[in-house]
Write an enzyme that holds these catalytic residues in place. Sequence first.
Site, PDB file in Angstrom:
ATOM      1  N   HIS A  73       0.808  -1.226   0.000  1.00 40.93           N
ATOM      2  CA  HIS A  73       0.000   0.000   0.000  1.00 40.93           C
ATOM      3  C   HIS A  73       0.843   1.279   0.000  1.00 40.93           C
ATOM      4  CE1 HIS A  73      -3.525  -2.553   1.759  1.00 40.93           C
ATOM      5  NE2 HIS A  73      -3.353  -2.718   0.473  1.00 40.93           N
ATOM      6  N   THR A 129      -3.459  -8.159  11.014  1.00 42.35           N
ATOM      7  CA  THR A 129      -4.323  -7.570   9.982  1.00 42.35           C
ATOM      8  C   THR A 129      -5.729  -8.123  10.130  1.00 42.35           C
ATOM      9  OG1 THR A 129      -4.814  -7.427   7.599  1.00 42.35           O
ATOM     10  CG2 THR A 129      -3.383  -9.241   8.284  1.00 42.35           C
TER      11      THR A 129
HETATM   12  N1  APR Z   1      -0.847  -7.022  18.274  1.00 38.89           N
HETATM   13  C1  APR Z   1      -1.401  -7.834  17.330  1.00 38.89           C
HETATM   14  N2  APR Z   1      -2.485  -7.514  16.635  1.00 38.89           N
HETATM   15  C2  APR Z   1      -3.055  -6.319  16.874  1.00 38.89           C
HETATM   16  C3  APR Z   1      -2.539  -5.415  17.839  1.00 38.89           C
HETATM   17  C4  APR Z   1      -1.383  -5.819  18.561  1.00 38.89           C
HETATM   18  N3  APR Z   1      -0.812  -5.036  19.495  1.00 38.89           N
HETATM   19  N4  APR Z   1      -3.324  -4.303  17.853  1.00 38.89           N
HETATM   20  C5  APR Z   1      -4.282  -4.503  16.928  1.00 38.89           C
HETATM   21  N5  APR Z   1      -4.124  -5.721  16.331  1.00 38.89           N
HETATM   22  C6  APR Z   1      -4.901  -6.328  15.260  1.00 38.89           C
HETATM   23  C7  APR Z   1      -6.408  -6.081  15.291  1.00 38.89           C
HETATM   24  O1  APR Z   1      -7.033  -7.078  16.101  1.00 38.89           O
HETATM   25  C8  APR Z   1      -6.769  -6.213  13.815  1.00 38.89           C
HETATM   26  O2  APR Z   1      -7.031  -7.564  13.466  1.00 38.89           O
HETATM   27  O3  APR Z   1      -4.453  -5.724  14.061  1.00 38.89           O
HETATM   28  C9  APR Z   1      -5.489  -5.739  13.099  1.00 38.89           C
HETATM   29  C10 APR Z   1      -5.585  -4.330  12.528  1.00 38.89           C
HETATM   30  O4  APR Z   1      -6.544  -4.322  11.505  1.00 38.89           O
HETATM   31  P1  APR Z   1      -6.779  -3.026  10.622  1.00 38.89           P
HETATM   32  O5  APR Z   1      -6.844  -1.831  11.504  1.00 38.89           O
HETATM   33  O6  APR Z   1      -7.954  -3.292   9.739  1.00 38.89           O
HETATM   34  O7  APR Z   1      -5.436  -2.892   9.763  1.00 38.89           O
HETATM   35  P2  APR Z   1      -5.028  -3.622   8.410  1.00 38.89           P
HETATM   36  O8  APR Z   1      -5.614  -4.993   8.324  1.00 38.89           O
HETATM   37  O9  APR Z   1      -3.565  -3.492   8.276  1.00 38.89           O
HETATM   38  O10 APR Z   1      -5.724  -2.688   7.328  1.00 38.89           O
HETATM   39  C11 APR Z   1      -5.559  -2.975   5.975  1.00 38.89           C
HETATM   40  O11 APR Z   1      -6.729  -1.006   5.315  1.00 38.89           O
HETATM   41  O12 APR Z   1      -7.186   1.265   5.594  1.00 38.89           O
HETATM   42  C12 APR Z   1      -6.499   0.320   4.858  1.00 38.89           C
HETATM   43  O13 APR Z   1      -4.614   0.656   3.497  1.00 38.89           O
HETATM   44  C13 APR Z   1      -5.011   0.536   4.858  1.00 38.89           C
HETATM   45  O14 APR Z   1      -3.212  -1.095   4.854  1.00 38.89           O
HETATM   46  C14 APR Z   1      -4.463  -0.743   5.444  1.00 38.89           C
HETATM   47  C15 APR Z   1      -5.547  -1.749   5.133  1.00 38.89           C
END
Ligand code: APR
Length: 243
Positions: A109, A175
């Site tokens: 991204h 994620t």
């Molecule tokens: N340790 C492990 N996991 C964690 C922690 C932690 N300390 N804190 C949060 N999480 C987990 C949450 O439970 C969730 O499953 O990280 C994940 C974060 O999810 P999102 O906020 O949706 O992030 P992501 O999956 O990277 O988003 C994907 O969405 O907005 C777009 O382009 C942006 O790259 C991003 C994409």
Amino acid sequence: MGNENKKKLVVLTGAGISAESGLKTFRDSDGLWEGYDVYEVASPRGFKANPALVLKFYNDRRKDVAKAQPNEAHKGLAALEEHFDVHIITQNIDDLHERAGSTKVTHLHGEIFKMRSVLNPNKTYPITGDINVGDLAPDVGQLRPFIVWFEEEVPMIELAAKIVRQADIFVVIGTSLQVYPAAGLVNYAPYQIPKYIIDKKIPFADSIYNPIMIEKSAGEGVRELRERIMKYEMWIMFFSCEL
Ligand code: APR
């Protein structure tokens, strides 16, 4: 050991891996990202409607990332390069994997420390300061962050799918698996290989056959992953010597 003799460990990471470095995730706070509607600041439509707001938003994110430090999870993955051919595929725009010492990082991204012209998605320029309205690239297009926004193509996805297809071990960390095509990468991992999911709240991942869930924060989870895969590899080695 040369990389050619090492097993290929492919890791898909998301915002959760950088949470313990103080960077906010996207979906842990009611669809708001640092107080903004994600679509307002991360879509071409949002940029067209209010370029100054979007540029300021990413200028602030760049400052946050510059202040953040790699955490135990980033460092643990980098240390695994001693034993495995580690490939990181990250949805994150920060550079914490690189700063932790990982040498093979594919950003799906985009990257916060790069910018590009609105006229050319392929040519990037390094940036550590701010981008402002009126800052132009050599092709005279307005500069914008090198970020893949919603509704934009994800040029690295094919390379990422190829890497995942060649994995001997596959790991997913932090994620929510809600954003495609990145989330679809889990379907490219060979059926029979071990697949680990590390997340403080394991996301729905029905299509992953027989996953090994480590429901922990990223730092603790990577520590456990390292212990488990080292034990697993020793066990495989022991049995292949016995045969
Ligand atoms: N340790 C492990 N996991 C964690 C922690 C932690 N300390 N804190 C949060 N999480 C987990 C949450 O439970 C969730 O499953 O990280 C994940 C974060 O999810 P999102 O906020 O949706 O992030 P992501 O999956 O990277 O988003 C994907 O969405 O907005 C777009 O382009 C942006 O790259 C991003 C994409």
